[in-house]
Write a protein that holds these residues in place. Structure first.
Motif, short mmCIF file in Angstrom:
data_model
loop_
_atom_site.label_atom_id
_atom_site.label_comp_id
_atom_site.label_asym_id
_atom_site.label_seq_id
_atom_site.Cartn_x
_atom_site.Cartn_y
_atom_site.Cartn_z
N GLY A 168 0.81 -1.22 0.00
CA GLY A 168 0.00 0.00 0.00
C GLY A 168 0.83 1.25 0.00
O GLY A 168 0.43 2.29 -0.53
N ALA B 86 -5.38 8.55 1.49
CA ALA B 86 -6.05 7.43 2.17
C ALA B 86 -5.16 6.19 2.17
O ALA B 86 -5.04 5.48 3.18
CB ALA B 86 -7.38 7.13 1.50
N GLU B 87 -4.52 5.90 1.02
CA GLU B 87 -3.65 4.72 0.91
C GLU B 87 -2.45 4.84 1.84
O GLU B 87 -2.06 3.89 2.53
CB GLU B 87 -3.18 4.57 -0.53
N ARG C 117 -3.44 4.42 5.57
CA ARG C 117 -3.63 3.00 5.91
C ARG C 117 -2.29 2.28 6.04
O ARG C 117 -2.09 1.46 6.94
CB ARG C 117 -4.49 2.32 4.83
N ASP D 233 -0.63 3.21 9.34
CA ASP D 233 -1.32 2.56 10.45
C ASP D 233 -0.90 1.10 10.56
O ASP D 233 -0.70 0.57 11.67
CB ASP D 233 -2.83 2.66 10.23
N ALA D 234 -0.74 0.43 9.40
CA ALA D 234 -0.35 -0.98 9.41
C ALA D 234 1.11 -1.17 9.79
O ALA D 234 1.47 -2.15 10.45
CB ALA D 234 -0.62 -1.58 8.03
N VAL E 230 -3.14 9.41 13.84
CA VAL E 230 -2.52 8.08 13.68
C VAL E 230 -1.21 8.04 14.45
O VAL E 230 -0.91 7.06 15.14
CB VAL E 230 -2.30 7.76 12.19
#
Length: 685
Positions: free
Chosen positions: A217, A235-236, A239, A242-243, A278
């Motif tokens: 991502g 958005a990508e 994410r 966050d991962a 985040v």
């Protein structure tokens, strides 16, 4: 051949909007047919040496051909038929092929067993410690099937190449590692690493191709940021951060910095708060630009200043191009133009040293602002043009769009109206469908500045007033902020200052908090434009005192022009003349003809003589200096409103002066005025 090549390109490649295919084989396999036939016509020994040279050169250049020839006891004299056919020739470094297609044909037409033998030979002679990546490549190229040992060697070689600033070499090693990897579950990760190295080395098309077979991502977000929709990119990237945060906090911080870039590109700075959230959730300390922008959106300017200063101190000292760019951004927001220039210059140098081809134009995008504000307009334009070419070459269309908008601003300053409009329209056409609010807003500012300096204050004010209402993807808060001084000037000329006053209050608040001499000078200039009498004079003097400690020479000249005009109207002729001459000199240096023309018009209105001191003959002598200046502009086709804007007078006053001119000269129309003045040498310049 040229016609055949052109026929394989799409419309955007033919126009230069997209880069050409990065590999010769990507053009059209049919183009290689003739080359294969010519190579097959050579003797077998000649073909073997040509194949050995081709294997040595691509995709990993190993520079081992001559060592291999010596080790195998081969005779380079057999290359003479190739030289006679114009296919290749020998040099001190080895074999030089006529073109890439010939090199490909020389390799592909050889039997598979000969190619494996050549790779094994090259691997044997690559014995230096620094040649581990090249040696791993040739061993893997000779492999017949999957191998865990070769996969590990390739991965280690790629890591070494990357550390040495050679991602272009790391990419094919990892791609081959994915092909030889016996573990299907590990292949996507290897392809993702290969795609990242392809991206860093400027091979964006190859990166996009490789990422389709990988689950990454982060890279998808970066590719979207630089060439797709900036909202999707944000958005990508969020994410991905966050991962990554639980297991790889350092990488997550880097990804959050990229997410902040995406938010900046869109113009929706509220998204930066999401990035900050985040970071807080995972206990991370992101670049200060994130927290600084997050609180600035809330109007907490003191906290924003402190966060940005922290970011400047932390990001502008390392060797990470991304963090250095963030340091430059923080400096720009703080009005520290010298620090911004320094950070972005270091970002360019670091990116080049690390072989990070895509980061170079990214840094140049923001160096463009810093160079301009620090009084180096020609360097700024050169940097932007260089970055524009590199952005196209590396597939970074969104960066190219931002640079187009910046070049539109330079064209507005240099008075190139056609180029300004063309670049601004091109930038907006690309920006709006991709939510690139930064480029869209900068384009509007460029057009507004062009209107302002060419006597169209109503159009300038309308554009800048509308910009204040543009939402994310169509406008940008930072650009509205930077354009505030020009908006106030346009609003004063049109007599509608209600919205401009609110914009100035916010601008003045930020300038006071960060204590930027440049911004405080412009705020004082705005106050001078809105004031009258002694108050205006005091504000102008304050502005010029602050300009003296600021590197923004162009804006200093604009302030001197406006002050000189005000002094002329107050009949303080000597002071006005000094200010206007200083402004004219600066505008000449900057190559800003419209601004220079305004200064000359003001000097003509003062009765400033030409270098040779000529005076108008006959009845023309009956006109005052201001009447003659107005008459000249009217004869050149300017409307009353345009003349009024140029001389900072009302259209009614210009109409009154023109009636006086007609009465003194005994004429009734502008046509007669044109004919009369055409017979007279202009005594004022």
């Amino acid at each position: 051949m040229a016609a055949a090549l052109a026929a394989t390109l799409n419309a955007r490649q033919l126009s230069g909007a997209e880069p050409l295919p990065s590999e010769p084989a990507d053009w059209d396999p049919g183009l290689l047919r003739e080359h294969r036939q010519r190579v097959r016509g050579l003797p077998d020994d000649t073909r073997y040496l040509l194949m050995l040279a081709a294997a040595d050169q691509h995709p990993v250049p190993t520079h081992a051909f001559l060592r291999a020839v010596t080790a195998a006891g081969l005779d380079t004299g057999v290359l003479e038929p190739a030289e006679a056919a114009g296919i290749a020739h020998t040099a001190t470094t080895g074999v030089v092929f006529r073109d890439p297609w010939t090199r490909i044909a020389a390799y592909e037409t050889a039997p598979a067993e000969n190619r494996r033998e050549a790779h094994q030979l090259l691997a044997r002679v690559l014995g230096g410690d620094w040649e581990t990546p090249q040696r791993a490549w040739h061993r893997a190229a000779a492999a017949l099937g999957p191998s865990r040992r070769l996969t590990a060697a390739l991965t280690a070689g790629a890591a070494e190449a990357r550390r040495g600033g050679r991602p272009a070499i790391a990419r094919p090693l990892l791609q081959r590692a994915a092909e030889l990897c016996p573990d299907p579950g590990a292949r996507p990760g290897l392809l993702a690493q290969a795609a990242a190295d392809a991206w860093r080395s400027g091979q964006s098309d190859r990166a996009r191709h490789l990422i389709t077979g990988a689950r990454d991502g982060l890279l998808r977000g970066i590719l979207a940021l630089r060439g797709g929709d900036a909202t999707d990119a944000f958005a990508e990237l969020l994410r991905a951060a966050d991962a990554l945060a639980p297991a790889h906090p350092d990488r997550a911080v880097h990804v959050l910095a990229r997410a902040a870039e995406a938010a900046i590109y869109t113009g929706d700075l509220r998204r930066v708060r999401q990035a900050a959230a985040v970071a807080a959730r995972h206990g991370l300390e992101p670049p200060g630009t994130i927290s600084g922008l997050a609180v600035a959106v809330e109007g907490r300017y003191d906290d924003a200043r402190d966060a940005l200063r922290t970011a400047l101190g932390r990001c502008a000292t390392g060797e990470d191009p991304t963090l250095l760019i963030h340091g430059g951004l923080a400096a720009l927001l703080l009005g520290d133009d010298d620090q911004a220039a320094s950070a972005t210059v270091r970002a360019v140098a670091a990116a080049r040293a690390q072989g990070n081809a895509v980061a170079v134009p990214q840094a140049l995008e923001f160096r463009m602002y810093a160079e301009f504000w620090t009084g180096r307009p020609h360097a700024a334009e050169a940097a932007a043009l260089d970055a524009l070419q590199q952005s196209h070459e590396t597939g970074q269309d969104n960066g190219a769009c931002h640079l187009q908008a910046g070049l539109a601003m330079f064209a507005a300053i240099t008075g190139d109206e056609a180029t300004c409009r063309a670049r601004a329209e091109a930038a907006r056409a690309h920006a709006l469908p991709r939510s690139l609010g930064l480029a869209a807003a900068l384009s509007v500012w460029a057009l507004a500045f062009l209107d302002l300096t060419t006597g169209r204050p109503e159009a300038a004010a309308a554009r800048l007033r509308a910009l204040a209402g543009f939402g994310p993807g169509h406008g940008h808060r930072a650009i509205r902020h930077l354009a505030t001084p020009h908006y106030v000037e346009a609003a004063v000329r049109t007599g509608d200052t209600r919205v401009a006053l609110a914009a100035l209050a916010d601008y003045e608040h930020w300038a006071t908090v960060v204590r930027s001499p440049s911004d405080l000078a412009l705020a004082a200039r705005c106050r001078a434009l809105l004031a009258t009498g002694p108050d205006a004079d005091e504000h102008y003097r304050t502005a010029l005192g602050l300009h003296a400690t600021s590197p923004r020479d162009f804006e200093r000249a604009r302030t001197e022009l406006l002050y000189g005009s005000a002094l002329r109207r107050l009949r303080r002729r000597a002071e006005a003349r000094d200010r206007l001459h200083s402004a004219l000199e600066a505008f000449t240096y900057f190559g800003a003809p419209h601004c220079a023309a305004q200064a000359r018009a003001e000097l003509r209105a003062l009765g400033e003589p030409a270098p040779h001191g000529r005076t108008p003959p006959g009845i023309i002598r009956t006109l005052t200096a201001q009447q003659l200046a107005i008459a000249r502009m009217a004869a050149d086709g300017a409307t009353n409103r345009e003349i009024a804007a140029s001389l900072v007078l009302s259209p009614r006053t210009i109409d009154h002066h023109l009636r006086g001119v007609f009465a003194r000269l005994g004429i009734r129309s502008r046509i007669e005025l044109v004919r009369l003045l055409a017979t007279v040498t202009d005594p004022f310049v």
